[in-house]
Each structure stands twice: as C-alpha cells, then as structure tokens.
Design a protein around this motif. Structure first.
Motif, PDB file in Angstrom:
ATOM      1  N   ALA A  39     -51.896 -39.940  11.764  1.00  0.00           N
ATOM      2  CA  ALA A  39     -50.781 -38.929  12.135  1.00  0.00           C
ATOM      3  C   ALA A  39     -50.961 -37.809  11.029  1.00  0.00           C
ATOM      4  O   ALA A  39     -51.688 -37.745  10.228  1.00  0.00           O
ATOM      5  CB  ALA A  39     -49.452 -39.630  11.416  1.00  0.00           C
ATOM      6  N   PRO A  40     -50.394 -36.796  11.573  1.00  0.00           N
ATOM      7  CA  PRO A  40     -50.510 -35.607  10.883  1.00  0.00           C
ATOM      8  C   PRO A  40     -49.638 -35.289   9.822  1.00  0.00           C
ATOM      9  O   PRO A  40     -49.985 -34.451   8.856  1.00  0.00           O
ATOM     10  CB  PRO A  40     -50.172 -34.381  12.113  1.00  0.00           C
ATOM     11  CG  PRO A  40     -49.069 -35.136  13.059  1.00  0.00           C
ATOM     12  CD  PRO A  40     -49.722 -36.706  13.132  1.00  0.00           C
ATOM     13  N   TRP A  46     -42.385 -43.578  13.126  1.00  0.00           N
ATOM     14  CA  TRP A  46     -41.014 -42.895  13.158  1.00  0.00           C
ATOM     15  C   TRP A  46     -41.089 -41.370  13.270  1.00  0.00           C
ATOM     16  O   TRP A  46     -40.259 -40.751  13.898  1.00  0.00           O
ATOM     17  CB  TRP A  46     -40.199 -43.294  11.784  1.00  0.00           C
ATOM     18  CG  TRP A  46     -39.932 -44.717  11.424  1.00  0.00           C
ATOM     19  CD1 TRP A  46     -40.710 -45.293  10.857  1.00  0.00           C
ATOM     20  CD2 TRP A  46     -38.791 -45.174  11.953  1.00  0.00           C
ATOM     21  NE1 TRP A  46     -40.326 -46.839  10.778  1.00  0.00           N
ATOM     22  CE2 TRP A  46     -38.990 -46.549  11.414  1.00  0.00           C
ATOM     23  CE3 TRP A  46     -37.862 -45.067  12.767  1.00  0.00           C
ATOM     24  CZ2 TRP A  46     -38.095 -47.597  12.096  1.00  0.00           C
ATOM     25  CZ3 TRP A  46     -37.016 -46.021  13.188  1.00  0.00           C
ATOM     26  CH2 TRP A  46     -37.081 -47.292  12.640  1.00  0.00           C
ATOM     27  N   GLN A  47     -42.074 -40.727  12.842  1.00  0.00           N
ATOM     28  CA  GLN A  47     -42.187 -39.232  13.173  1.00  0.00           C
ATOM     29  C   GLN A  47     -41.939 -38.839  14.573  1.00  0.00           C
ATOM     30  O   GLN A  47     -42.058 -37.766  15.082  1.00  0.00           O
ATOM     31  CB  GLN A  47     -43.384 -38.726  12.405  1.00  0.00           C
ATOM     32  CG  GLN A  47     -44.584 -39.025  12.820  1.00  0.00           C
ATOM     33  CD  GLN A  47     -45.779 -38.548  12.056  1.00  0.00           C
ATOM     34  OE1 GLN A  47     -46.329 -37.557  12.110  1.00  0.00           O
ATOM     35  NE2 GLN A  47     -46.137 -39.501  11.184  1.00  0.00           N
ATOM     36  N   TYR A  48     -42.356 -39.772  15.369  1.00  0.00           N
ATOM     37  CA  TYR A  48     -42.417 -39.528  16.719  1.00  0.00           C
ATOM     38  C   TYR A  48     -41.152 -39.915  17.658  1.00  0.00           C
ATOM     39  O   TYR A  48     -41.277 -39.792  18.788  1.00  0.00           O
ATOM     40  CB  TYR A  48     -43.583 -40.507  17.310  1.00  0.00           C
ATOM     41  CG  TYR A  48     -45.004 -39.969  16.754  1.00  0.00           C
ATOM     42  CD1 TYR A  48     -45.584 -38.537  17.025  1.00  0.00           C
ATOM     43  CD2 TYR A  48     -45.772 -40.810  15.995  1.00  0.00           C
ATOM     44  CE1 TYR A  48     -46.744 -38.232  16.325  1.00  0.00           C
ATOM     45  CE2 TYR A  48     -46.898 -40.280  15.449  1.00  0.00           C
ATOM     46  CZ  TYR A  48     -47.477 -39.357  15.691  1.00  0.00           C
ATOM     47  OH  TYR A  48     -48.730 -38.907  15.092  1.00  0.00           O
ATOM     48  N   ILE A  82     -36.816 -40.956   7.602  1.00  0.00           N
ATOM     49  CA  ILE A  82     -37.738 -41.568   7.352  1.00  0.00           C
ATOM     50  C   ILE A  82     -39.170 -40.985   7.041  1.00  0.00           C
ATOM     51  O   ILE A  82     -39.662 -41.327   6.159  1.00  0.00           O
ATOM     52  CB  ILE A  82     -37.799 -43.132   8.530  1.00  0.00           C
ATOM     53  CG1 ILE A  82     -36.663 -43.505   8.547  1.00  0.00           C
ATOM     54  CG2 ILE A  82     -39.090 -43.876   8.043  1.00  0.00           C
ATOM     55  CD1 ILE A  82     -36.653 -44.773   9.730  1.00  0.00           C
ATOM     56  N   GLY A  83     -39.194 -40.064   7.602  1.00  0.00           N
ATOM     57  CA  GLY A  83     -40.301 -39.211   7.270  1.00  0.00           C
ATOM     58  C   GLY A  83     -40.460 -38.597   6.068  1.00  0.00           C
ATOM     59  O   GLY A  83     -41.407 -38.699   5.321  1.00  0.00           O
ATOM     60  N   PRO A 100     -55.099 -35.992   8.957  1.00  0.00           N
ATOM     61  CA  PRO A 100     -55.247 -36.910   9.936  1.00  0.00           C
ATOM     62  C   PRO A 100     -56.600 -37.319   9.932  1.00  0.00           C
ATOM     63  O   PRO A 100     -57.933 -36.580  10.042  1.00  0.00           O
ATOM     64  CB  PRO A 100     -54.895 -35.995  10.961  1.00  0.00           C
ATOM     65  CG  PRO A 100     -55.322 -34.802  10.690  1.00  0.00           C
ATOM     66  CD  PRO A 100     -55.049 -34.482   9.329  1.00  0.00           C
ATOM     67  N   VAL A 101     -56.863 -38.631   9.763  1.00  0.00           N
ATOM     68  CA  VAL A 101     -58.034 -39.432   9.964  1.00  0.00           C
ATOM     69  C   VAL A 101     -58.186 -40.417  10.810  1.00  0.00           C
ATOM     70  O   VAL A 101     -57.269 -41.476  10.875  1.00  0.00           O
ATOM     71  CB  VAL A 101     -58.576 -39.900   8.536  1.00  0.00           C
ATOM     72  CG1 VAL A 101     -59.812 -40.799   8.874  1.00  0.00           C
ATOM     73  CG2 VAL A 101     -58.457 -38.867   7.429  1.00  0.00           C
ATOM     74  N   VAL A 102     -58.850 -40.354  11.926  1.00  0.00           N
ATOM     75  CA  VAL A 102     -58.947 -41.507  12.886  1.00  0.00           C
ATOM     76  C   VAL A 102     -59.992 -42.262  12.702  1.00  0.00           C
ATOM     77  O   VAL A 102     -61.140 -41.998  12.607  1.00  0.00           O
ATOM     78  CB  VAL A 102     -59.305 -40.675  14.564  1.00  0.00           C
ATOM     79  CG1 VAL A 102     -59.422 -41.626  15.383  1.00  0.00           C
ATOM     80  CG2 VAL A 102     -58.240 -39.469  14.716  1.00  0.00           C
ATOM     81  N   VAL A 103     -59.716 -43.545  12.649  1.00  0.00           N
ATOM     82  CA  VAL A 103     -60.778 -44.702  12.530  1.00  0.00           C
ATOM     83  C   VAL A 103     -61.280 -45.048  13.840  1.00  0.00           C
ATOM     84  O   VAL A 103     -60.591 -45.517  14.738  1.00  0.00           O
ATOM     85  CB  VAL A 103     -60.047 -45.811  11.665  1.00  0.00           C
ATOM     86  CG1 VAL A 103     -60.944 -47.114  11.603  1.00  0.00           C
ATOM     87  CG2 VAL A 103     -59.686 -45.515  10.151  1.00  0.00           C
ATOM     88  N   ARG A 104     -62.359 -44.900  14.077  1.00  0.00           N
ATOM     89  CA  ARG A 104     -62.915 -45.102  15.356  1.00  0.00           C
ATOM     90  C   ARG A 104     -63.626 -46.604  15.626  1.00  0.00           C
ATOM     91  O   ARG A 104     -63.732 -47.037  16.724  1.00  0.00           O
ATOM     92  CB  ARG A 104     -64.141 -44.064  15.667  1.00  0.00           C
ATOM     93  CG  ARG A 104     -63.786 -42.622  15.799  1.00  0.00           C
ATOM     94  CD  ARG A 104     -64.794 -41.666  15.720  1.00  0.00           C
ATOM     95  NE  ARG A 104     -64.037 -40.174  15.997  1.00  0.00           N
ATOM     96  CZ  ARG A 104     -64.544 -39.091  15.898  1.00  0.00           C
ATOM     97  NH1 ARG A 104     -65.588 -38.988  15.270  1.00  0.00           N
ATOM     98  NH2 ARG A 104     -63.903 -37.969  16.012  1.00  0.00           N
TER      99      ARG A 104
END
Length: 360
Positions: A39-40, A46-48, A82-83, A100-104
């Motif tokens: 997430a950014p 919750w941020q969405y 909550i954010g 943001p880090v995406v685990v691939r």
C-alpha cells in the motif's frame, strides 16, 4: 541480497501486530526483521474504504496491542481514523515499514532459507509471516451474459459511496455485511434497488458474545485444518440485526431475491422469465485470501486451501499465516501475531548440538 531472520508481508492489523510481537520478543526492525507493504501509506485495507463508512459504523474494530485507539471521532471516515492510528502505531514502536513494496514470489532459497522476491529487491529470510489479507483479491462470480450487460459493473473494492448511484436502477449482489450496507445507502438515492443472494440471509439478534465468537472461530478453524479455503465471516456468524436494518426491512429495502440465472444487455433475468432492469450491478461478493505469491512453495492442499496448525503452514512451518482463516478478525489477528512469533522463536532456536558446537 538483503538478509534478515523474518520477513513480514503486509502492514495491516495482522502485519503490525506481528511486527509488534517480534520487537517485543527481541527482534530488531531492519536488522532482524523487515515489514513490506504494497500500500502507498499506512492503514492496511482500511485506507481504501468508501468515505461513508464512518468510524462509528465500523463493526468489531479492536485496537492493536500496546497502544489503545482512543478519542476517535465517530463521524470521521474510518479510512482516516484507522489510517492515522496505524501511522501513529508504526512510529510509536519504530517498525520502519517499507512501502510501497510488492512481494511477487516466495520460493526456496539457499541454506534452508526463503527467497522473497519483491519490486524493490530480494530478501533472504529464515521465516516469513504472511499478513496479506484479502483486499487485493476481490471475487467476481461469472454468470452467462455478463459481457453483454451494457450498464456498469463494479465490486465492493471499487465502491465510491452512494452519490454516484443517484437516480439509477441498481442490483446489489451478495449476502454479507458490506452488501447490506451498500444496499441501504444506495436505496436512499437510487430510482430502484434489487437485492439478490445465493442463499437466504440469516439475521441474528442479540450481542455477538464470547460464546458465539468461539463457536464461529471453531468452525472456520476446522475448515482450515482440513486444508479447505476459509468461509466468509457472515456464513458462520450471520448478519447482526441493527436498528438501521430493521428500518430498512420495514421499508422493503431488504427484500431479498434468489440469485439470477443470467445477465441481459439491460439487466438480470431468472429461469422463470422474470427480469429486473438495471443501470448498475454492484458485486458485493467478497474477497479471497491474497496468497498467489506463495505459490512456488506449493502450500495448498487438494481442497484448495492451505492447511494450518495454529499459524504455521503444515507443508512448510517456516511460513506463518496471520489474518488467515480463524485469525481474520481484528482481535484474531492480534492473537495470531503473538502466536506466530512464538512459533518462529521455537523454529529459529538453535539445536542443542549447534549450541554445544558454538561453546554455549
């Protein structure tokens, strides 16, 4: 390659709880463990959340361990409350979440370690806490004619709030809490609403007490123990009947129809020839666990789920699943974070032979 003892994937309730217990157990952020979040910003899923989901309407939010959530304004959007709380929590305990880090992918590495491949490089770890939740995998059912419908189709994950549905004919699909919340909001501004579910919804009266909670968790836990995918919470607990729901029921908003058989260019249709016109179809059909990055480890059972004992994946105890199955609730995630760290500490503890060789 970056080397740590533990990689935590996800910084929602489950990931932050796990990170807190790691630090409390003596693991140091960045040196011994790292938290990676796609997430950014802080806030997990919750941020969405849609802006009309205010904090006062949130059901069953439990504070993270070690820092109470106090003084929150019930009228503020839950995403903001909550954010902000999660951001304060990360700072208070120095968790140093990377985003943001995406685990691939997570796959077998060298020397019995796990290789965690991400959008920001590769990590080598002796254990992994997976706390990715479900928000990234919205479930879209498939029905005949879906591609022919000329209106708009969207999922709960894209729900913008009720204003965009003003004057429209809206079909809401799904029998969970989110579906009911969407339906009641949209009904206030829409030209017409139609509610359809696969099974008749079960409403429950009275408080969701500790006994009911234990029974619900036991049912979910049994499925996970058998290697089956976890069920939705509502399928186990039922829908809590609130005063707002009672008013909606009296107004006819909660009149439920069985699932339609197909979509048409202008709406939905049932096998008996009944049709309902629609401008928009809102699929409030839930989410699935976001676990695709674990596929190289072959953790799934023939039943489609990952068999878990406590929080440990049975096929690979180096992997701890927090926020999965029986620990999917906020209070469940808190407890599971603690249990996962205990399991990891036991896993990483040197054997007597190793200690003797080292002169310990």
């Amino acid at each position: 390659m970056n080397k740590v003892e533990v990689v935590v994937v996800g910084a929602g309730q489950a990931g932050l709880s796990s990170a807190y217990h790691l630090r409390r157990d003596g693991f140091e952020p960045e040196r011994d463990f790292v938290v990676l979040d796609r997430a950014p910003r802080p806030g997990g899923a919750w941020q969405y959340r849609w802006p009309t989901l205010t904090y006062g309407r949130v059901h069953g939010m439990h504070a993270l361990p070690g820092l109470p959530l106090t003084g929150a304004d019930d009228a503020r959007p839950s995403s903001e409350v909550i954010g902000g709380y999660f951001a304060d929590y990360e700072d208070a305990f120095g968790l140093r979440v990377r985003r943001p880090v995406v685990v691939r992918a997570v796959r077998e590495g060298d020397d019995g370690r796990l290789r965690v491949e991400t959008s920001q490089g590769v990590w080598s770890a002796r254990a992994l806490i997976n706390a990715t939740g479900t928000w990234d995998r919205p479930f879209w059912p498939r029905y005949p004619g879906q591609e022919l419908f000329r209106g708009r189709q969207l999922h709960t994950a894209q729900y913008p709030g009720p204003a965009e549905f003003a004057g429209q004919r809206v079909v809401v699909v799904g029998g969970g809490t989110s579906a009911v919340q969407h339906l009641m909001e949209i009904a206030e501004v829409a030209a017409a609403t139609t509610w359809v579910t696969r099974r008749p919804p079960v409403f429950r009266d009275g408080p969701f007490d500790e006994t009911r909670g234990r029974d619900a968790v036991a049912l979910v836990e049994e499925r996970v123990r058998q290697g089956l995918p976890p069920q939705s919470v509502v399928s186990v607990t039922g829908l809590p009947m609130t005063e707002a729901m009672r008013r909606a029921e009296e107004a006819g908003v909660l009149h439920r129809l069985p699932m339609f058989d197909r979509l048409t260019p202008t709406g939905v249709a049932w096998a008996d020839g009944t049709e309902a016109a629609a401008d928009t179809i809102l699929w409030a059909t839930g989410f699935r666990a976001a676990l695709d990055h674990l596929a190289p480890l072959r953790l799934r059972e023939p039943g489609g789920g990952i068999r878990v004992e406590g929080t440990s994946a049975v096929r690979d105890p180096r992997v701890q699943l927090v926020g999965y199955g029986p620990s999917a609730s906020t209070i469940g995630a808190n407890r599971a974070g603690r249990d996962a760290v205990r399991a990891i500490r036991k896993l990483l503890k040197p054997s007597p032979a190793t200690e003797a060789a080292a002169g310990v």
